[in-house]
Motif scaffolding. Sequence first.
Motif: not given
Length: 342
Positions: A235-236, A239, A265
């Motif tokens: 997730d990081n 981003d 995503r």
Amino acid sequence: MSKYITIKDIANELGISKSTVSRALSGDSSNVKAETMQLIIETARRMGYHRNEMAVSLRKQSSHSVGIIIPEIVTSFYMTFISHVQAILRQHGYNVLIASSNESYIQECRNIEMMEHCMVDGLLISVCDKERNTDVYRRIVSRGTPVVFFDRTIDNVEASQVRSDDYIMAFFMVEQLIRSGNKRIVHIPGPSRIRNAYERQRGYRDALEKFHVDFNPDLVLPPALSAEEGSLVMDNFLDRNIPFDAVFGFTETALIGAKNLIQKRGLRIPDDVRVCCMAGTTLCTLVHPTITAVEQPVEQMAAEACRLLMLNMGNCEKHVEDVVLRGKTVERESTEQTGAHP
């Protein structure tokens, strides 16, 4: 009456000596009359008597048991390993004690102490930290307890080990991705405390170098073991909007977490991103798409670990081997060829 029925309780019940009861329960028919032995055995059964194995172990200086210490119980690998070990050792009259360290070197040390108190005849250990408990391992080895390290092994301890060739299988897996057209391969490594993590990352880097693909440190994510950690690091990473076309994971649990996040995503597997991992088990077949993985020869690993352990348990001279086994790459839907990749 005490919680546990003792020889003394049976003797008091029948009004005979403890030594007679003891001889009868040991099958000493030459010193106990047949009718007395039958009466004692029937009384012991009726009262719920069970032999105190710990006391027997103290007298014989052997428990005829083997301890297995594993770092986690999430994946099926360790449970499968234990099942094979139990089947093998049972044929030789050994019981098995099992403890999980939950990825804590402190808990692992406590598990070892517990196994020592139980007077196990040998230990099979998959370590959770390649450095923290080295002195503990050396101590138990020096005391004469046979130890075999398996899967997650360590250096600098004079004991046998059985492991997979993590380096070469990681190299082959990344090489396969590159040959399929992937050049921006994300690696989710394991923690540096695990020896396997170093070998698998080394295979990743050497495969890139062989095919003249520049190593990009931005594509090596923070270490992850669990699905939750895999999801978080992915997730990081997403981003940051760094281009990538494949993911190679240290282990299946972290990769499954990353895979789920990738799909959440909006990216498609394998059309937009191919994913694969080391140390795959049946978990890789229970998700969609199914995951390409290197599977360890768990049955062979169990057999070799038992062979080495029993060799040392029955031999006054220490025998040390380093057994390296070859894993098997199982290709599944997550790396299938599609028109989306160059």
